[in-house]
Design an enzyme around this catalytic site. Sequence first.
Site, mmCIF file in Angstrom:
data_model
loop_
_atom_site.group_PDB
_atom_site.id
_atom_site.type_symbol
_atom_site.label_atom_id
_atom_site.label_comp_id
_atom_site.label_asym_id
_atom_site.label_seq_id
_atom_site.Cartn_x
_atom_site.Cartn_y
_atom_site.Cartn_z
ATOM 1 N N GLU A 152 0.908 -1.199 0.045
ATOM 2 C CA GLU A 152 0.060 -0.066 -0.005
ATOM 3 C C GLU A 152 0.948 1.145 0.009
ATOM 4 O OE1 GLU A 152 -1.075 3.308 1.599
ATOM 5 O OE2 GLU A 152 -1.466 2.113 3.283
ATOM 6 N N CYS B 222 -1.578 8.728 3.610
ATOM 7 C CA CYS B 222 -1.657 8.095 2.265
ATOM 8 C C CYS B 222 -2.766 8.283 1.291
ATOM 9 C CB CYS B 222 -1.390 6.724 2.399
ATOM 10 S SG CYS B 222 -2.521 5.635 3.422
#
Length: 676
Positions: A258, A297
């Site tokens: 990720e 993120c």
Amino acid sequence: MTLQDIESFAAGAWVPPGADARIIHDAVTGAALGRAGNSALDLAAMRDHARRVGGPTLRAMGFHDRAKMLKALATHLNAHKEVLHALSLRTGATRSDGKIDIEGGIGTMFVIASKGRREMPDGQVYLDGGVEALSRSGSFVGQHICTPLRGVAVHINAFNFPVWGMLEKLAPTLLAGMPAIVKPATATCQVTEACVRLVLQSGILPEGALQLVTGGLGDLLDQLDCQDVVSFTGSAETALMLRGSEHLLRNSVRFVAEQDSLNASILGPDAGPGTPEFDLFITEVHREMTVKAGQKCTAIRRILVPEAHLDPVLSTLSARLSETVVGHPAHAETQMGALVSAGQRADVLAKAEILGQEAERVSGDPAAFEVQGADAEAGAFLPPMLYHCADPHAAQALHAVEAFGPVATVMGYGDPGDAMDLVNRGGGSLVASVITADTGFGRDIALGAAAYHGRLYFNNRHSMAEATGHGAPLPHMVHGGPGRAGGGEELGGVRGVLHYMQRTAIQGSPDLLTAIGGIWVPGAAQHSGPCHPFQRRFGDLEIGETLETQAREVTQDDIAHFAEFTGDRFYAHLDEAAAARNPFFPGRVAHGYLLLSFAAGLFVEPSEGPVLANTGLADLQFEKPVVPGTSVHAHLTVKRKTRRTEEYGEIQWHVDLHDSENDAVATYTLKTMVAY
């Protein structure tokens, strides 16, 4: 000032930092606060401890026992979260930032625990899909099962969420039955270390289930094999370096990534000034630029606005950002705290300078801004910085370079196709949000942009009161994305658990599949019990135990009475000629729900007993129409057993109703709660 020793937990013991430890600094004051890392850690012993001690104990538990363990652990952490909040402040996070990290991580563990109890079996084998017929008579069948991998999960986490980042990976890993070695980013590892201490002090986890490395991983990744998993969160550059390891590639070690991504938010053409959507858009973008000082993120990096709305967006958003109070995260009035370190601040400024070559800064001057209650030079502070790109199609860096901080760029688009082209220029993102009340525009974006995104978040006046926000990954939904975002997935309920399990196709007889999966498969052995099954307690009932009922004739009077009593006067039940013209029926037929009622009348034991309640039907299929004069009888078979509370469990019964030719006319699953 004495530095805190931030220790690792390896093979059952706490290990202090070594001579090569790295110094960790307070994000607010710049002062040294601790040291972490020890290159002398016995990483081979850690892997062995996880495989030899932690793994077997976890696998011996069932999914429900592991889910109960997670719930107890989340409850314990929630009771001691203030310890973590005190440390979080020194990473530059405000109290509200800390809630996203700490309460968010604990909440994620609660949800994964709940998913395990509700959606996974009370056993050790997860069934993926139904039984596949592989033979004409049904004597040879197939099914996919998932079982825990026999290695260790290595979790490499980012600095921005030292608690959530650990718990969102740890919960599905432990639920799958796999031990974990957690390696947090060193810059904030003191918070993760405190969380691990709370976990271990609780005594809830079995030995070997959790270990911690506060520092470098050395050659640990070179010791892994096909039974191990690496789950990584961080930069695309670091992910490329790690996943490109020849050893990982040769051994087909699972690598779940990720990565950072250039997430976008799109304002719909309908959402002009004065609409609820316009105000919502400004609020969402402002929040995503300032929460955690933009160090998320999922933060918005590219702001896509219809060209007609560019000026009002730029002026309104700039004004909102200029009012943002930057300051000491412990102060109640502070809206945005510090970045995690001076190094991170320098990196953001360097990336912002690159973006500035293609866009004009319209708000936020890093050389002249006010910090409340702290020293702007000593701490890692920046103001929120907004840019405007006049020609986003010609731009390159804006779609490729991420300043991982409070930085975003506004760019205009023409039509929906133009918006889709720009949003997809990010090369794969974790999330894009679309603020619109125009469902047609929303559908166009979904069809055009979904392939480039792990999550699409739509919001408008109808959902805004309860929507969770652009930047919030939820444990129920997948978190990840294609391309630049890493090509991996996390969370998503049970989907996240399956990353730590092996899917295997099982082929054999119904009896074998029943024994392996713990669920009765049609065609497997059936046997009668010593008395009516509704008089037997949960623990006494056995998989495959079956009651065969007497037969009952279905008459025309039954059908007519049911039609009048219920009001269901559909022509196929009452009009012989009309029913005969229907290609599905030979003539007048019985109601399907009449047959279900007769089935219940045939197998139900009316006396008081261990059966407490009927909680539902599932998988109902009507196989063959029943004409008046047909006799039907039922088989009631114990299909599956699941513990639910301390007092009762769920029994799922396979029910099949047969006619006088012994053809199946209806099948379904009946769910009842039965006392222990």
